[in-house]
Design a protein around this motif. Structure first.
Motif, mmCIF file in Angstrom:
data_model
loop_
_atom_site.group_PDB
_atom_site.id
_atom_site.type_symbol
_atom_site.label_atom_id
_atom_site.label_comp_id
_atom_site.label_asym_id
_atom_site.label_seq_id
_atom_site.Cartn_x
_atom_site.Cartn_y
_atom_site.Cartn_z
ATOM 1 N N MET A 175 0.837 -1.192 0.000
ATOM 2 C CA MET A 175 0.000 0.000 0.000
ATOM 3 C C MET A 175 0.875 1.246 0.000
ATOM 4 O O MET A 175 1.827 1.355 0.760
ATOM 5 C CB MET A 175 -0.909 0.006 1.240
ATOM 6 N N THR B 168 -1.546 6.729 -2.657
ATOM 7 C CA THR B 168 -2.776 6.218 -3.275
ATOM 8 C C THR B 168 -3.845 5.872 -2.243
ATOM 9 O O THR B 168 -4.821 5.205 -2.577
ATOM 10 C CB THR B 168 -2.474 4.973 -4.131
ATOM 11 N N TYR C 296 -7.945 5.154 -2.713
ATOM 12 C CA TYR C 296 -8.336 4.888 -4.096
ATOM 13 C C TYR C 296 -8.843 3.465 -4.309
ATOM 14 O O TYR C 296 -9.779 3.247 -5.093
ATOM 15 C CB TYR C 296 -7.180 5.208 -5.052
ATOM 16 N N GLY C 297 -8.241 2.509 -3.649
ATOM 17 C CA GLY C 297 -8.699 1.134 -3.807
ATOM 18 C C GLY C 297 -10.118 0.937 -3.318
ATOM 19 O O GLY C 297 -10.954 0.331 -4.009
ATOM 20 N N GLU C 298 -10.418 1.475 -2.142
ATOM 21 C CA GLU C 298 -11.739 1.322 -1.557
ATOM 22 C C GLU C 298 -12.829 1.993 -2.392
ATOM 23 O O GLU C 298 -13.974 1.536 -2.419
ATOM 24 C CB GLU C 298 -11.757 1.920 -0.137
ATOM 25 N N ALA D 173 -12.669 2.543 -5.714
ATOM 26 C CA ALA D 173 -12.339 2.342 -7.132
ATOM 27 C C ALA D 173 -13.561 2.358 -8.048
ATOM 28 O O ALA D 173 -13.552 3.003 -9.095
ATOM 29 C CB ALA D 173 -11.552 1.052 -7.312
ATOM 30 N N GLU E 1 -0.387 2.129 -13.304
ATOM 31 C CA GLU E 1 -1.394 2.353 -12.261
ATOM 32 C C GLU E 1 -1.091 1.432 -11.071
ATOM 33 O O GLU E 1 -1.180 0.213 -11.191
ATOM 34 C CB GLU E 1 -2.795 2.073 -12.806
ATOM 35 N N THR F 222 -2.732 1.115 -8.165
ATOM 36 C CA THR F 222 -3.881 0.618 -7.400
ATOM 37 C C THR F 222 -4.502 -0.564 -8.129
ATOM 38 O O THR F 222 -5.042 -0.403 -9.236
ATOM 39 C CB THR F 222 -4.924 1.727 -7.194
ATOM 40 N N GLU G 168 -7.169 -2.337 -7.761
ATOM 41 C CA GLU G 168 -8.593 -2.267 -8.084
ATOM 42 C C GLU G 168 -8.854 -1.402 -9.316
ATOM 43 O O GLU G 168 -9.695 -1.729 -10.155
ATOM 44 C CB GLU G 168 -9.375 -1.721 -6.884
ATOM 45 N N ARG H 79 -6.617 -0.817 -11.742
ATOM 46 C CA ARG H 79 -6.081 -1.538 -12.904
ATOM 47 C C ARG H 79 -7.075 -2.577 -13.402
ATOM 48 O O ARG H 79 -7.316 -2.707 -14.604
ATOM 49 C CB ARG H 79 -4.770 -2.245 -12.568
ATOM 50 N N ASP I 278 1.926 -2.361 -13.281
ATOM 51 C CA ASP I 278 1.824 -2.057 -11.854
ATOM 52 C C ASP I 278 3.106 -1.334 -11.453
ATOM 53 O O ASP I 278 4.133 -1.962 -11.198
ATOM 54 C CB ASP I 278 1.661 -3.355 -11.060
ATOM 55 N N ARG J 266 -8.077 10.585 1.611
ATOM 56 C CA ARG J 266 -7.038 10.770 0.600
ATOM 57 C C ARG J 266 -5.884 11.594 1.172
ATOM 58 O O ARG J 266 -6.026 12.263 2.194
ATOM 59 C CB ARG J 266 -7.572 11.505 -0.635
#
Length: 204
Positions: free
Chosen positions: A2, A6, A9-11, A13, A68, A70, A72, A74, A90, A153
């Motif tokens: 992690m 970022t 951003y995953g959560e 996405a 990218e 993250t 999720e 990608r 990645d 963020r």
């Protein structure tokens, strides 16, 4: 791993991809489209998000690498633009270790809503990385978000002037500066756009 840059951003996405895809490549980049290559070129989209810009550039005949970090984003980007010849990687600033190991240079390096996620030390290292990946006649186009930071963020208050001065330290000079309101219409949010090219006397 992690990355602090970022965070959040995953959560988010799925919602972010919907947001990104709700505005067009041409609208987001309308102030800087004249800086983009008009012949088939090698382009690096750092922080490619949903792949909106990468897909539009592929459709224009360019070879595009979408970096990218993250997972999720990608995954959703690959699904959203399935069948589009985007090379997803990645990788992340400040090192972009995967791309640097692969070698090669890019005619355009695009950083859309990326730079303000990096802290001061990361920005200094990142500018050197970006300059090292830029082709001799290449161009860097980046945008900076200003305004409230969304919950969860990490963003810093980075000015266009600071960015231009840092770029100069790495042999890049500003060829474009502009500002505009948020294309999504968010209250209090605005953007700066910066175009950079290698100084004639600088070497890669």
């Amino acid at each position: 791993m992690m990355l602090a840059s970022t965070a959040g951003y995953g959560e988010a996405a799925a919602d972010l991809v919907e947001q990104y895809e709700s505005v067009s490549f041409a609208d987001v980049h309308r102030d800087v489209l004249h800086l983009f290559p008009t012949h088939p070129s090698a382009i690096l989209d750092i922080g490619a998000g949903s792949g909106r810009d990468a897909a539009a550039l592929v459709a224009l005949g360019h070879r595009v690498v979408a970096a990218e970090p993250t997972a999720e984003l990608r995954s959703l980007g690959r699904w959203t633009h399935a069948g589009t010849d985007i090379e997803w990687v990645d990788d992340a600033l400040p090192e972009l270790a995967v791309l640097r190991d692969h070698g090669g240079h890019f005619d355009l390096i695009l950083l859309t809503a990326v730079w303000m996620h990096l802290d001061e030390r990361q920005r200094a290292r990142s500018m050197g990385t970006v300059a090292g990946l830029l082709a001799p006649e290449g161009c860097v186009v980046l945008s900076l978000r200003h305004g409230p930071v969304p919950a969860g963020r990490r963003m810093f208050d980075v000015t266009a002037h600071e960015t231009v001065e840092l770029a100069r330290e790495h042999g890049l000079t500003a060829t474009h500066l502009s500002a505009r309101q948020d294309p999504h219409g968010r209250q209090g949010v605005s953007w700066s756009y910066v175009g950079l090219r290698r100084e004639p006397s600088a070497t890669s």
